[in-house]
Design a protein around this motif. Sequence first.
Motif, PDB file in Angstrom:
ATOM      1  N   LEU A  29      60.918  90.930   1.981  1.00  0.00           N
ATOM      2  CA  LEU A  29      60.804  90.668   3.414  1.00  0.00           C
ATOM      3  C   LEU A  29      59.483  91.146   4.011  1.00  0.00           C
ATOM      4  O   LEU A  29      58.909  90.477   4.863  1.00  0.00           O
ATOM      5  N   ASN A  30      59.000  92.282   3.550  1.00  0.00           N
ATOM      6  CA  ASN A  30      57.729  92.796   4.057  1.00  0.00           C
ATOM      7  C   ASN A  30      56.582  91.840   3.728  1.00  0.00           C
ATOM      8  O   ASN A  30      55.771  91.496   4.587  1.00  0.00           O
ATOM      9  N   MET A  31      56.525  91.384   2.480  1.00  0.00           N
ATOM     10  CA  MET A  31      55.457  90.466   2.066  1.00  0.00           C
ATOM     11  C   MET A  31      55.588  89.108   2.741  1.00  0.00           C
ATOM     12  O   MET A  31      54.594  88.492   3.134  1.00  0.00           O
ATOM     13  N   ALA A  32      56.824  88.630   2.893  1.00  0.00           N
ATOM     14  CA  ALA A  32      57.041  87.345   3.555  1.00  0.00           C
ATOM     15  C   ALA A  32      56.606  87.422   5.015  1.00  0.00           C
ATOM     16  O   ALA A  32      55.981  86.495   5.541  1.00  0.00           O
ATOM     17  N   TYR A  33      56.909  88.548   5.666  1.00  0.00           N
ATOM     18  CA  TYR A  33      56.505  88.700   7.064  1.00  0.00           C
ATOM     19  C   TYR A  33      54.990  88.813   7.183  1.00  0.00           C
ATOM     20  O   TYR A  33      54.385  88.219   8.080  1.00  0.00           O
ATOM     21  N   ALA A  34      54.364  89.531   6.263  1.00  0.00           N
ATOM     22  CA  ALA A  34      52.897  89.628   6.267  1.00  0.00           C
ATOM     23  C   ALA A  34      52.271  88.248   6.079  1.00  0.00           C
ATOM     24  O   ALA A  34      51.292  87.902   6.752  1.00  0.00           O
ATOM     25  N   ASP A  80      62.746  76.928   2.284  1.00  0.00           N
ATOM     26  CA  ASP A  80      63.425  76.608   1.037  1.00  0.00           C
ATOM     27  C   ASP A  80      62.833  77.351  -0.157  1.00  0.00           C
ATOM     28  O   ASP A  80      63.313  77.226  -1.268  1.00  0.00           O
ATOM     29  N   GLY A  81      61.755  78.070   0.065  1.00  0.00           N
ATOM     30  CA  GLY A  81      61.240  78.944  -0.975  1.00  0.00           C
ATOM     31  C   GLY A  81      60.385  78.303  -2.040  1.00  0.00           C
ATOM     32  O   GLY A  81      60.772  78.242  -3.191  1.00  0.00           O
ATOM     33  N   ASN A  82      59.217  77.832  -1.654  1.00  0.00           N
ATOM     34  CA  ASN A  82      58.244  77.337  -2.619  1.00  0.00           C
ATOM     35  C   ASN A  82      57.867  78.502  -3.533  1.00  0.00           C
ATOM     36  O   ASN A  82      57.348  79.515  -3.077  1.00  0.00           O
ATOM     37  N   SER A  83      58.129  78.380  -4.817  1.00  0.00           N
ATOM     38  CA  SER A  83      57.929  79.495  -5.740  1.00  0.00           C
ATOM     39  C   SER A  83      56.468  79.935  -5.857  1.00  0.00           C
ATOM     40  O   SER A  83      56.190  81.019  -6.336  1.00  0.00           O
ATOM     41  N   SER A  84      55.530  79.114  -5.418  1.00  0.00           N
ATOM     42  CA  SER A  84      54.125  79.509  -5.492  1.00  0.00           C
ATOM     43  C   SER A  84      53.668  80.231  -4.224  1.00  0.00           C
ATOM     44  O   SER A  84      52.510  80.625  -4.118  1.00  0.00           O
ATOM     45  N   MET A  85      54.574  80.426  -3.275  1.00  0.00           N
ATOM     46  CA  MET A  85      54.239  81.124  -2.033  1.00  0.00           C
ATOM     47  C   MET A  85      53.804  82.551  -2.357  1.00  0.00           C
ATOM     48  O   MET A  85      54.431  83.232  -3.160  1.00  0.00           O
ATOM     49  N   MET A  86      52.704  82.988  -1.750  1.00  0.00           N
ATOM     50  CA  MET A  86      52.168  84.326  -2.003  1.00  0.00           C
ATOM     51  C   MET A  86      51.902  85.058  -0.691  1.00  0.00           C
ATOM     52  O   MET A  86      51.755  84.434   0.352  1.00  0.00           O
ATOM     53  N   GLY A  87      51.780  86.379  -0.795  1.00  0.00           N
ATOM     54  CA  GLY A  87      51.429  87.198   0.350  1.00  0.00           C
ATOM     55  C   GLY A  87      49.958  87.019   0.709  1.00  0.00           C
ATOM     56  O   GLY A  87      49.229  86.293   0.025  1.00  0.00           O
ATOM     57  N   PRO A  88      49.488  87.692   1.757  1.00  0.00           N
ATOM     58  CA  PRO A  88      48.112  87.515   2.230  1.00  0.00           C
ATOM     59  C   PRO A  88      47.038  87.802   1.184  1.00  0.00           C
ATOM     60  O   PRO A  88      45.970  87.219   1.211  1.00  0.00           O
ATOM     61  N   ASP A  89      47.327  88.696   0.249  1.00  0.00           N
ATOM     62  CA  ASP A  89      46.357  89.040  -0.800  1.00  0.00           C
ATOM     63  C   ASP A  89      46.871  88.645  -2.182  1.00  0.00           C
ATOM     64  O   ASP A  89      46.529  89.281  -3.184  1.00  0.00           O
ATOM     65  N   GLY A  90      47.702  87.611  -2.243  1.00  0.00           N
ATOM     66  CA  GLY A  90      48.218  87.120  -3.514  1.00  0.00           C
ATOM     67  C   GLY A  90      49.456  87.830  -4.024  1.00  0.00           C
ATOM     68  O   GLY A  90      49.831  87.672  -5.188  1.00  0.00           O
ATOM     69  N   GLU A  91      50.120  88.612  -3.180  1.00  0.00           N
ATOM     70  CA  GLU A  91      51.314  89.343  -3.597  1.00  0.00           C
ATOM     71  C   GLU A  91      52.500  88.381  -3.784  1.00  0.00           C
ATOM     72  O   GLU A  91      52.595  87.354  -3.148  1.00  0.00           O
ATOM     73  N   THR A  92      53.411  88.798  -4.637  1.00  0.00           N
ATOM     74  CA  THR A  92      54.621  88.023  -4.878  1.00  0.00           C
ATOM     75  C   THR A  92      55.574  88.176  -3.698  1.00  0.00           C
ATOM     76  O   THR A  92      55.785  89.282  -3.199  1.00  0.00           O
ATOM     77  N   ILE A  93      56.136  87.056  -3.257  1.00  0.00           N
ATOM     78  CA  ILE A  93      57.113  87.056  -2.170  1.00  0.00           C
ATOM     79  C   ILE A  93      58.513  86.772  -2.708  1.00  0.00           C
ATOM     80  O   ILE A  93      59.473  87.400  -2.302  1.00  0.00           O
ATOM     81  N   LEU A  94      58.615  85.820  -3.612  1.00  0.00           N
ATOM     82  CA  LEU A  94      59.915  85.385  -4.135  1.00  0.00           C
ATOM     83  C   LEU A  94      60.097  85.840  -5.578  1.00  0.00           C
ATOM     84  O   LEU A  94      59.205  85.667  -6.404  1.00  0.00           O
ATOM     85  N   TYR A  95      61.256  86.407  -5.853  1.00  0.00           N
ATOM     86  CA  TYR A  95      61.583  86.872  -7.195  1.00  0.00           C
ATOM     87  C   TYR A  95      62.868  86.203  -7.671  1.00  0.00           C
ATOM     88  O   TYR A  95      63.836  86.092  -6.906  1.00  0.00           O
TER      89      TYR A  95
END
Length: 101
Positions: A29-34, A80-95
Amino acid sequence: MKLVSFQVRTPIGIFTRTGALHHARVVDLNMAYAACLAAEKEAQPRRLADAQMPASMLEFLEGGPSAMKAARRALEYVGDGNSSMMGPDGETILYELAQVH
């Protein structure tokens, strides 16, 4: 929304994060919000996300309704959770569930 605390292994150690189960995956949630804030061109998305949607479950719960609002906004951003979605600096959002403990 089903909240979870989850652990991920990184090159610098194991971290416990606050997440939510979403479409049979765990959303950080933190990375997704960022990422949401970065997409909105917020000047310092990580700093604001850390304050409004903390990575620790205890801090999240202490945040009350405003933290829950940020969590809902993060999940809306993920959609819907695109698996390639990343945080602002390339962090993982979806596991995938198998990636976390």
